[in-house]
Scaffold this active site. Structure first.
Site, PDB file in Angstrom:
ATOM      1  N   LYS A   1       0.853  -1.206   0.000  1.00 35.48           N
ATOM      2  CA  LYS A   1       0.000   0.000   0.000  1.00 35.48           C
ATOM      3  C   LYS A   1       0.880   1.245   0.000  1.00 35.48           C
ATOM      4  O   LYS A   1       0.686   2.157  -0.797  1.00 35.48           O
ATOM      5  CB  LYS A   1      -0.881   0.013   1.239  1.00 35.48           C
TER       6      LYS A   1
ATOM      7  N   ASP B   1       4.039   0.808  12.210  1.00 33.71           N
ATOM      8  CA  ASP B   1       2.832   0.137  11.703  1.00 33.71           C
ATOM      9  C   ASP B   1       2.696  -1.283  12.238  1.00 33.71           C
ATOM     10  O   ASP B   1       1.638  -1.902  12.111  1.00 33.71           O
ATOM     11  CB  ASP B   1       2.834   0.113  10.168  1.00 33.71           C
TER      12      ASP B   1
ATOM     13  N   ARG C   1      -8.595  -0.592   4.117  1.00 39.04           N
ATOM     14  CA  ARG C   1      -7.767   0.475   3.539  1.00 39.04           C
ATOM     15  C   ARG C   1      -6.397  -0.086   3.152  1.00 39.04           C
ATOM     16  O   ARG C   1      -5.760   0.406   2.228  1.00 39.04           O
ATOM     17  CB  ARG C   1      -7.555   1.609   4.553  1.00 39.04           C
TER      18      ARG C   1
HETATM   19  C1  EPZ Z   1       3.696   7.117   6.303  1.00 35.17           C
HETATM   20  O1  EPZ Z   1       2.886   8.114   6.892  1.00 35.17           O
HETATM   21  C2  EPZ Z   1       2.824   5.885   6.181  1.00 35.17           C
HETATM   22  N1  EPZ Z   1       1.663   6.174   5.317  1.00 35.17           N
HETATM   23  C3  EPZ Z   1       2.337   5.447   7.562  1.00 35.17           C
HETATM   24  O2  EPZ Z   1       1.594   4.236   7.392  1.00 35.17           O
HETATM   25  C4  EPZ Z   1       3.555   5.152   8.432  1.00 35.17           C
HETATM   26  O3  EPZ Z   1       3.118   4.825   9.725  1.00 35.17           O
HETATM   27  C5  EPZ Z   1       4.454   6.398   8.492  1.00 35.17           C
HETATM   28  O4  EPZ Z   1       4.817   6.787   7.143  1.00 35.17           O
HETATM   29  C6  EPZ Z   1       5.728   6.144   9.288  1.00 35.17           C
HETATM   30  O5  EPZ Z   1       6.436   5.097   8.723  1.00 35.17           O
HETATM   31  C7  EPZ Z   1       1.821   6.135   3.963  1.00 35.17           C
HETATM   32  O6  EPZ Z   1       2.897   5.878   3.459  1.00 35.17           O
HETATM   33  C8  EPZ Z   1       0.591   6.405   3.140  1.00 35.17           C
HETATM   34  P1  EPZ Z   1       5.597  10.551   8.539  1.00 35.17           P
HETATM   35  P2  EPZ Z   1       3.410   9.658   6.949  1.00 35.17           P
HETATM   36  O7  EPZ Z   1       5.456  11.815   7.764  1.00 35.17           O
HETATM   37  O8  EPZ Z   1       4.144   9.975   5.719  1.00 35.17           O
HETATM   38  C9  EPZ Z   1       5.204  13.727  12.073  1.00 35.17           C
HETATM   39  C10 EPZ Z   1      -0.215   2.777   7.651  1.00 35.17           C
HETATM   40  O9  EPZ Z   1      -0.741   2.219   8.624  1.00 35.17           O
HETATM   41  N2  EPZ Z   1       5.135  14.739  11.011  1.00 35.17           N
HETATM   42  O10 EPZ Z   1       6.876   9.788   8.467  1.00 35.17           O
HETATM   43  O11 EPZ Z   1       2.257  10.505   7.338  1.00 35.17           O
HETATM   44  C11 EPZ Z   1       3.933  12.886  12.076  1.00 35.17           C
HETATM   45  O12 EPZ Z   1       2.913  13.558  12.798  1.00 35.17           O
HETATM   46  C12 EPZ Z   1       0.197   4.233   7.745  1.00 35.17           C
HETATM   47  O13 EPZ Z   1       0.027   2.222   6.544  1.00 35.17           O
HETATM   48  C13 EPZ Z   1       5.161  16.097  11.362  1.00 35.17           C
HETATM   49  O14 EPZ Z   1       5.230  16.443  12.534  1.00 35.17           O
HETATM   50  O15 EPZ Z   1       4.417   9.549   8.177  1.00 35.17           O
HETATM   51  C14 EPZ Z   1       4.374  11.612  12.745  1.00 35.17           C
HETATM   52  O16 EPZ Z   1       4.352  11.805  14.148  1.00 35.17           O
HETATM   53  C15 EPZ Z   1      -0.090   4.828   9.125  1.00 35.17           C
HETATM   54  N3  EPZ Z   1       5.078  17.038  10.387  1.00 35.17           N
HETATM   55  C16 EPZ Z   1       5.827  11.474  12.269  1.00 35.17           C
HETATM   56  O17 EPZ Z   1       6.233  12.771  11.794  1.00 35.17           O
HETATM   57  C17 EPZ Z   1       5.000  16.685   9.046  1.00 35.17           C
HETATM   58  O18 EPZ Z   1       4.953  17.589   8.184  1.00 35.17           O
HETATM   59  C18 EPZ Z   1       5.983  10.448  11.141  1.00 35.17           C
HETATM   60  O19 EPZ Z   1       5.214  10.893  10.063  1.00 35.17           O
HETATM   61  C19 EPZ Z   1       4.985  15.307   8.710  1.00 35.17           C
HETATM   62  C20 EPZ Z   1       5.057  14.356   9.711  1.00 35.17           C
END
Ligand code: EPZ
Length: 416
Positions: A22, A305, A397
């Protein structure tokens, strides 16, 4: 009825094939927008997040068609348009269209992507990075507009290796003027998949898989045929399931090289794992061991995850286990549902303390998000008696057909 019914308490035996990833296919679909040609994406999982992304791309003017697990995206005639509406809110992966739309059109208006129960999901890292590439951001109540007369390559250091922000910078940088150096980039395998797709289309990207990416902008991109790698989190979910129930399973096409941290922990807990070119064999013959301390981390650490599936399994591991969640601020929601099944779990913000109990007992529980829902299905496979997991739509999803996969592994499980 948007539910799953499981009669648990038996060991798992059998073989199941692991679906396409995904979190790899979504950024690749967004990247197809950068290519004024036809792209063919193989091994694309049939999950609702992909369906949403298909709707979004169609709305922008792409011709998207699907035959089985092969997606065809024709992005030759797309229009500059508002990317908004129900498909954008409530789903993070739409945020990847930000970088792709900027790369293609230099402008996009979109609603703030919906967060979810695991955290606020801010986008400050995305916006700060894009602003360094000459993007101006205009914020309104419900939407924001990102605009760049000319995207320009830049040296960018992310404050945190955000997966999504890394993907958005890559998507904008391939069409920017000049070179972009992205430091503290996320190293997840899904980033590597995105880079591989773009490299196949003619992009020049160095440092793939590492913390520094060097992206040469302005290369002409052509249509590609690309196979999505298998989903390491789906494979990890089933790997930990057999730790919860005992048994012997084979996960065909499991992306073993991307699962090292999960495999290391599974072996410490008592699993016997054998990797081959075709997949992963897992045997669990004795009771699993508790884990005194484990924390989630960015790749190659233990994936956030996988935290909920692990918590479900540890609920009947003899002893006390501690999980620290370092990536999201509110990812222990499943603990309350597990305690309805007899689990003993204390959580305080970042840490969960799990005291193993003899057995879980089946009952009605509610999924509140994707991976917590998968964790509840695992608990249902482990529990004595019958478990109903409601809100199946969250699980769909990311899992193509979790009931089919568990039926392959011998579980008495049906959708309702
Ligand atoms: C990706 O989400 C994945 N989703 C998530 O998978 C996964 O858990 C995550 O990466 C971490 O590996 C997809 O790829 C569609 P991040 P993403 O930006 O990109 C903070 C699943 O179950 N942050 O690495 O949103 C954020 O709040 C999903 O498949 C900021 O503060 O993850 C989080 O605490 C869930 N500001 C941390 O960084 C920002 O601008 C990690 O987020 C962006 C992120």
């Amino acid at each position: 009825m948007d539910a799953i019914r499981i009669r648990g308490g038996n060991a798992l035996f059998g073989e199941t094939k692991i679906q396409g990833s995904k979190n790899a296919v979504l950024p690749v679909m967004a990247a197809a927008l950068l290519i004024e040609d036809i792209s063919i994406i193989e091994n694309c999982p049939r999950i609702t997040d992909v369906l949403h992304m298909q709707k979004l791309l169609t709305k922008i003017g792409c011709k998207v068609s699907r035959s089985g697990r092969t997606l065809m995206i024709d992005a030759r005639h797309v229009s500059r348009d508002k990317v908004a509406g129900e498909s954008v809110t409530g789903m993070r992966s739409s945020l990847m269209l930000l970088g792709a739309m900027l790369g293609r059109f230099g402008e996009v208006t979109m609603e703030y992507p919906g967060g979810c129960v695991i955290g606020k999901r801010p986008i400050d890292i995305h916006l700060d990075a894009l602003q360094k590439m000459g993007v101006s951001i205009q914020k309104e109540e419900e939407t924001f507009t990102a605009m760049a007369k000319r995207l320009t390559g830049s040296v960018i250091t992310l404050p945190f290796p955000s997966v999504g922000a890394t993907e958005n910078v890559i998507l904008a940088a391939v069409r920017a003027k000049g070179v972009t150096v992205l430091q503290n980039a996320a190293k997840e395998p899904e980033i590597t998949a995105l880079c591989n797709f773009l490299q196949k289309a003619g992009a020049l990207i160095e440092g793939t898989g590492g913390p520094v990416l060097i992206i040469q902008g302005g290369c002409r991109l052509h249509g590609v045929q690309f196979k999505v790698p298998s989903d390491r989190i789906v494979a990890g979910t089933y790997l930990f399931s057999v730790l919860g129930t005992g048994g012997h399973i084979f996960l065909r096409d499991a992306p073993v090289s991307q699962m090292r941290s999960m495999l290391k922990l599974a072996v410490e807990m008592g699993a016997e794992v054998t990797a081959s070119g075709e997949g992963l064999s897992v045997i669990v013959s004795a009771g699993k061991k508790a884990v005194p301390y484990v924390k989630t981390d960015v790749y190659p650490g233990f994936p956030t995850d996988m935290q909920s599936p692990l918590m479900a399994v540890l609920s009947t591991a003899a002893g006390v286990s501690v999980i620290e969640e370092t990536i999201f601020e509110d990812r222990f929601r499943m603990a309350l549902e597990l305690s309805k099944m007899g689990a003993e779990i204390l959580t305080d913000g970042k840490k969960a303390v799990i005291t193993g109990v003899e057995k879980l007992h089946g009952c009605e529980v509610y999924a509140k998000e994707l991976r917590g829902g998968a964790g509840l299905v695992i608990a249902g496979c482990m529990a004595e008696g019958e478990t109903i997991v409601r809100n199946r739509h969250f699980i769909e999803r990311g899992y193509e057909d979790i009931c089919r996969d568990y039926q392959d592994l011998g579980v008495n499980i049906v959708t309702e």
